[in-house]
Design a protein around this motif. Structure first.
Motif, PDB file in Angstrom:
ATOM      1  N   LEU A  83       0.436  -1.547  -0.259  1.00 59.08           N
ATOM      2  CA  LEU A  83      -0.041  -0.086   0.295  1.00 59.08           C
ATOM      3  C   LEU A  83       0.686   1.618  -0.210  1.00 59.08           C
ATOM      4  CD1 LEU A  83      -2.664   1.155   0.058  1.00 59.08           C
ATOM      5  CD2 LEU A  83      -2.681   0.976   2.644  1.00 59.08           C
ATOM      6  N   THR A  84       1.871   1.185   1.382  1.00 59.00           N
ATOM      7  CA  THR A  84       3.181   2.562   1.235  1.00 59.00           C
ATOM      8  C   THR A  84       3.619   2.666  -0.573  1.00 59.00           C
ATOM      9  OG1 THR A  84       3.519   1.709   2.766  1.00 59.00           O
ATOM     10  CG2 THR A  84       4.650   3.938   1.561  1.00 59.00           C
ATOM     11  N   VAL A  85       3.542   1.588  -1.548  1.00 62.84           N
ATOM     12  CA  VAL A  85       4.433   1.814  -2.976  1.00 62.84           C
ATOM     13  C   VAL A  85       3.391   2.286  -3.930  1.00 62.84           C
ATOM     14  CG1 VAL A  85       5.674   0.547  -4.651  1.00 62.84           C
ATOM     15  CG2 VAL A  85       6.589   0.206  -2.448  1.00 62.84           C
ATOM     16  N   LEU A  86       2.233   1.842  -3.635  1.00 62.75           N
ATOM     17  CA  LEU A  86       1.156   2.234  -4.305  1.00 62.75           C
ATOM     18  C   LEU A  86       0.706   3.893  -3.773  1.00 62.75           C
ATOM     19  CD1 LEU A  86      -0.817  -1.011  -5.332  1.00 62.75           C
ATOM     20  CD2 LEU A  86       0.021   0.454  -6.806  1.00 62.75           C
ATOM     21  N   ALA A  87       0.935   4.340  -2.524  1.00 56.54           N
ATOM     22  CA  ALA A  87       0.562   5.864  -2.026  1.00 56.54           C
ATOM     23  C   ALA A  87       1.410   6.414  -3.175  1.00 56.54           C
ATOM     24  CB  ALA A  87       0.888   5.736  -0.958  1.00 56.54           C
ATOM     25  N   VAL A  88       2.649   6.070  -2.677  1.00 50.64           N
ATOM     26  CA  VAL A  88       3.723   6.672  -3.340  1.00 50.64           C
ATOM     27  C   VAL A  88       3.402   6.880  -4.964  1.00 50.64           C
ATOM     28  CG1 VAL A  88       6.510   7.167  -4.328  1.00 50.64           C
ATOM     29  CG2 VAL A  88       5.574   5.904  -2.202  1.00 50.64           C
ATOM     30  N   VAL A  89       3.404   5.593  -5.860  1.00 49.12           N
ATOM     31  CA  VAL A  89       2.841   6.167  -7.142  1.00 49.12           C
ATOM     32  C   VAL A  89       1.839   6.911  -7.700  1.00 49.12           C
ATOM     33  CG1 VAL A  89       1.772   4.993  -8.809  1.00 49.12           C
ATOM     34  CG2 VAL A  89       3.822   4.119  -7.414  1.00 49.12           C
ATOM     35  N   PHE A  90       0.581   6.608  -5.915  1.00 48.69           N
ATOM     36  CA  PHE A  90      -0.187   7.438  -6.959  1.00 48.69           C
ATOM     37  C   PHE A  90      -0.495   9.402  -5.602  1.00 48.69           C
ATOM     38  CE2 PHE A  90      -1.932   4.469  -8.147  1.00 48.69           C
ATOM     39  CZ  PHE A  90      -2.652   4.072  -9.446  1.00 48.69           C
ATOM     40  N   ARG A  91       0.782   9.466  -5.330  1.00 42.99           N
ATOM     41  CA  ARG A  91       0.836  10.977  -4.663  1.00 42.99           C
ATOM     42  C   ARG A  91      -0.462  11.842  -4.842  1.00 42.99           C
ATOM     43  NH1 ARG A  91       6.017   9.390  -5.983  1.00 42.99           N
ATOM     44  NH2 ARG A  91       6.789  10.953  -7.153  1.00 42.99           N
TER      45      ARG A  91
END
Length: 109
Positions: A83-91
């Motif tokens: 989830l953290t990696v995806l949140a960075v992708v969609f920041r």
């Protein structure tokens, strides 16, 4: 004695990390579906492989150290990282300003 036959003292320990992991997984699935909707298929496939790699990486030592609870803890940590990696992708989508009319307020200034 085989470690898989041991009985845990309190099953609530298992369910706590399982529920945390499930919540994080559902949040990750929402962002993962956005990847597919934006035709970012390669990144989606990479993220799924990364997810699999992380759970394998964390499961072995956690199960060895903490038994069955370690498996559910590894599950929760895996989905937190995902989830953290995806949140960075969609920041920008998650935390950025939309730039639309709503930002200007009622008066339009």
């Amino acid at each position: 004695r085989d470690a898989s036959v041991t009985v845990e003292k309190d099953p609530r320990d298992l369910f706590m990390f399982q529920l945390i992991g499930d919540f994080l997984k559902m949040c990750g699935w929402i962002l993962g579906s956005i990847l597919l909707a934006k035709a970012m298929t390669r990144l989606y496939i990479f993220m799924e492989f990364l997810n699999f790699f992380i759970i394998c990486l964390f499961s072995y030592p956690m199960i060895k150290w903490y038994g069955t609870v370690g498996a559910t803890f590894a599950y929760a940590v895996t989905h937190l990282i995902y989830l953290t990696v995806l949140a960075v992708v969609f920041r920008k989508l998650l935390f950025g300003k939309s730039g639309g009319k709503m930002d200007k307020g009622i008066t339009g200034t």
